[in-house]
Design a protein around this motif. Structure first.
Motif, PDB file in Angstrom:
ATOM      1  N   SER A 171       6.661  13.820  -2.483  1.00 17.82           N
ATOM      2  CA  SER A 171       6.182  14.905  -3.948  1.00 17.82           C
ATOM      3  C   SER A 171       5.398  14.131  -4.483  1.00 17.82           C
ATOM      4  O   SER A 171       5.117  14.282  -5.066  1.00 17.82           O
ATOM      5  CB  SER A 171       7.777  15.267  -4.481  1.00 17.82           C
ATOM      6  N   SER A 172       5.598  12.114  -4.165  1.00 14.80           N
ATOM      7  CA  SER A 172       4.822  11.484  -5.143  1.00 14.80           C
ATOM      8  C   SER A 172       4.353  10.506  -4.095  1.00 14.80           C
ATOM      9  O   SER A 172       4.748   8.976  -4.057  1.00 14.80           O
ATOM     10  CB  SER A 172       5.602  10.860  -6.241  1.00 14.80           C
ATOM     11  N   PRO A 173       2.815  10.217  -3.752  1.00 13.39           N
ATOM     12  CA  PRO A 173       2.065   9.662  -3.568  1.00 13.39           C
ATOM     13  C   PRO A 173       2.129   8.307  -4.354  1.00 13.39           C
ATOM     14  O   PRO A 173       2.305   6.724  -3.005  1.00 13.39           O
ATOM     15  CB  PRO A 173       0.467   9.861  -3.820  1.00 13.39           C
ATOM     16  N   VAL A 174       1.756   7.740  -5.392  1.00 16.17           N
ATOM     17  CA  VAL A 174       2.421   6.660  -5.718  1.00 16.17           C
ATOM     18  C   VAL A 174       3.491   6.454  -6.400  1.00 16.17           C
ATOM     19  O   VAL A 174       4.356   7.824  -7.142  1.00 16.17           O
ATOM     20  CB  VAL A 174       1.391   7.003  -7.140  1.00 16.17           C
ATOM     21  N   ASP A 175       4.372   5.196  -6.081  1.00 16.94           N
ATOM     22  CA  ASP A 175       5.562   5.189  -6.860  1.00 16.94           C
ATOM     23  C   ASP A 175       5.568   5.371  -8.290  1.00 16.94           C
ATOM     24  O   ASP A 175       4.772   4.613  -9.140  1.00 16.94           O
ATOM     25  CB  ASP A 175       6.074   3.851  -6.164  1.00 16.94           C
ATOM     26  N   PRO A 213      -8.347   0.131  -2.118  1.00 18.76           N
ATOM     27  CA  PRO A 213      -8.088   1.141  -1.198  1.00 18.76           C
ATOM     28  C   PRO A 213      -7.570   1.384  -0.495  1.00 18.76           C
ATOM     29  O   PRO A 213      -8.053   0.309   0.261  1.00 18.76           O
ATOM     30  CB  PRO A 213      -9.960   1.663  -1.872  1.00 18.76           C
ATOM     31  N   GLN A 214      -7.395   2.998   0.136  1.00 17.31           N
ATOM     32  CA  GLN A 214      -6.848   3.041   0.680  1.00 17.31           C
ATOM     33  C   GLN A 214      -7.516   2.205   2.738  1.00 17.31           C
ATOM     34  O   GLN A 214      -9.286   2.196   2.841  1.00 17.31           O
ATOM     35  CB  GLN A 214      -6.793   4.472   1.482  1.00 17.31           C
ATOM     36  N   PHE A 220       6.230  -5.658  -5.526  1.00 17.52           N
ATOM     37  CA  PHE A 220       6.362  -4.861  -4.958  1.00 17.52           C
ATOM     38  C   PHE A 220       7.966  -4.314  -4.684  1.00 17.52           C
ATOM     39  O   PHE A 220       8.548  -4.197  -5.419  1.00 17.52           O
ATOM     40  CB  PHE A 220       7.430  -6.232  -3.708  1.00 17.52           C
ATOM     41  N   THR A 221       8.139  -3.192  -3.656  1.00 14.93           N
ATOM     42  CA  THR A 221       9.992  -2.507  -4.376  1.00 14.93           C
ATOM     43  C   THR A 221      10.292  -3.061  -4.528  1.00 14.93           C
ATOM     44  O   THR A 221      11.208  -2.749  -5.667  1.00 14.93           O
ATOM     45  CB  THR A 221       9.581  -1.427  -3.115  1.00 14.93           C
ATOM     46  N   SER A 222      10.419  -4.319  -3.833  1.00 14.45           N
ATOM     47  CA  SER A 222      11.744  -4.975  -3.941  1.00 14.45           C
ATOM     48  C   SER A 222      11.989  -6.083  -4.798  1.00 14.45           C
ATOM     49  O   SER A 222      12.919  -6.110  -5.397  1.00 14.45           O
ATOM     50  CB  SER A 222      12.701  -6.391  -3.261  1.00 14.45           C
ATOM     51  N   ASP A 223      10.779  -6.455  -5.297  1.00 16.10           N
ATOM     52  CA  ASP A 223      10.811  -6.401  -6.872  1.00 16.10           C
ATOM     53  C   ASP A 223      11.409  -5.820  -8.254  1.00 16.10           C
ATOM     54  O   ASP A 223      12.015  -6.168  -8.964  1.00 16.10           O
ATOM     55  CB  ASP A 223       9.523  -7.014  -7.538  1.00 16.10           C
ATOM     56  N   GLU A 224      10.093  -4.497  -8.316  1.00 16.03           N
ATOM     57  CA  GLU A 224      10.714  -3.701  -8.892  1.00 16.03           C
ATOM     58  C   GLU A 224      12.278  -3.153  -9.765  1.00 16.03           C
ATOM     59  O   GLU A 224      12.624  -3.306 -10.682  1.00 16.03           O
ATOM     60  CB  GLU A 224      10.012  -2.556  -9.672  1.00 16.03           C
ATOM     61  N   VAL A 225      13.029  -3.092  -7.872  1.00 15.66           N
ATOM     62  CA  VAL A 225      14.430  -2.259  -7.635  1.00 15.66           C
ATOM     63  C   VAL A 225      14.855  -3.236  -8.840  1.00 15.66           C
ATOM     64  O   VAL A 225      16.415  -3.555  -9.043  1.00 15.66           O
ATOM     65  CB  VAL A 225      14.485  -2.403  -6.814  1.00 15.66           C
ATOM     66  N   ALA A 247       0.918  -1.050   0.414  1.00 10.69           N
ATOM     67  CA  ALA A 247      -0.068  -0.438   0.288  1.00 10.69           C
ATOM     68  C   ALA A 247       1.268   1.564   0.049  1.00 10.69           C
ATOM     69  O   ALA A 247       0.398   2.258  -0.982  1.00 10.69           O
ATOM     70  CB  ALA A 247      -1.008   0.177   1.097  1.00 10.69           C
ATOM     71  N   ASN A 248       1.953   1.482   0.088  1.00  3.46           N
ATOM     72  CA  ASN A 248       2.823   2.112   0.747  1.00  3.46           C
ATOM     73  C   ASN A 248       2.546   2.793  -1.004  1.00  3.46           C
ATOM     74  O   ASN A 248       3.697   3.870  -1.067  1.00  3.46           O
ATOM     75  CB  ASN A 248       3.623   2.126   1.325  1.00  3.46           C
TER      76      ASN A 248
END
Length: 152
Positions: A39-43, A59-60, A93-98, A30-31
């Motif tokens: 500056s950017s709520p969405v990654d 949704p939140q 996940f961020t760990s995937d996209e990185v 969700a983060n």
């Protein structure tokens, strides 16, 4: 763990393919949708259309039991779509996209996305190496109830 068990970066990238099957609870990513940065709520590393789909599904303040597939394209198939998703900014996940956004691993992700045979060979090698990692028994280890945290 890398050096001790002879696992390489390529091995770890290949093993990350496990995220092509299964699901994740919305709270685990969700983060990336609602509070990534001031500056950017969405990654910005998420495809905007994919981000919108994730927001619709999660949704939140959604019920914490709600979960979605980790692979939006072929969630029931153990294939190289995981890597194709990363290239198109659809890593959950961020760990995937990185793995794609980091220059040190990007070429491997692109190769695995475009060449299923390269990926399959690398995965076979990595899983054999992983199978040689020592298993902890008794008081030396624990089976986690939640893979993201040690048991209390």
């Amino acid at each position: 763990m890398f050096a001790k068990n002879n696992l390489t970066q390529t091995d770890m990238i290949a093993l990350s393919r496990a995220h092509t099957v299964g699901f994740s609870h919305c709270s685990r990513f969700a983060n990336r949708l609602y509070s990534f940065s001031p500056s950017s709520p969405v990654d910005p590393d998420l495809d905007p259309t994919y981000a919108q789909k994730l927001m619709q599904a999660c949704p939140q303040n959604v019920d914490p039991r709600i979960a979605i597939n980790m692979d939006p394209a072929t969630p029931q198939t153990f294939d190289n779509m995981y890597f194709q998703n990363l290239v198109t900014k659809k890593g959950l996940f961020t760990s995937d996209e990185v793995l794609f956004t980091n220059k040190a691993s990007q070429a491997t992700v692109i190769d695995f996305a475009n060449n299923p045979g390269d990926f399959s060979g690398a995965f076979d090698t990595a899983i054999r190496k992983l199978g040689r990692v020592g298993v902890k028994t008794g008081n030396a280890g624990q089976i986690r109830v939640d893979c993201t945290a040690f048991n209390s």
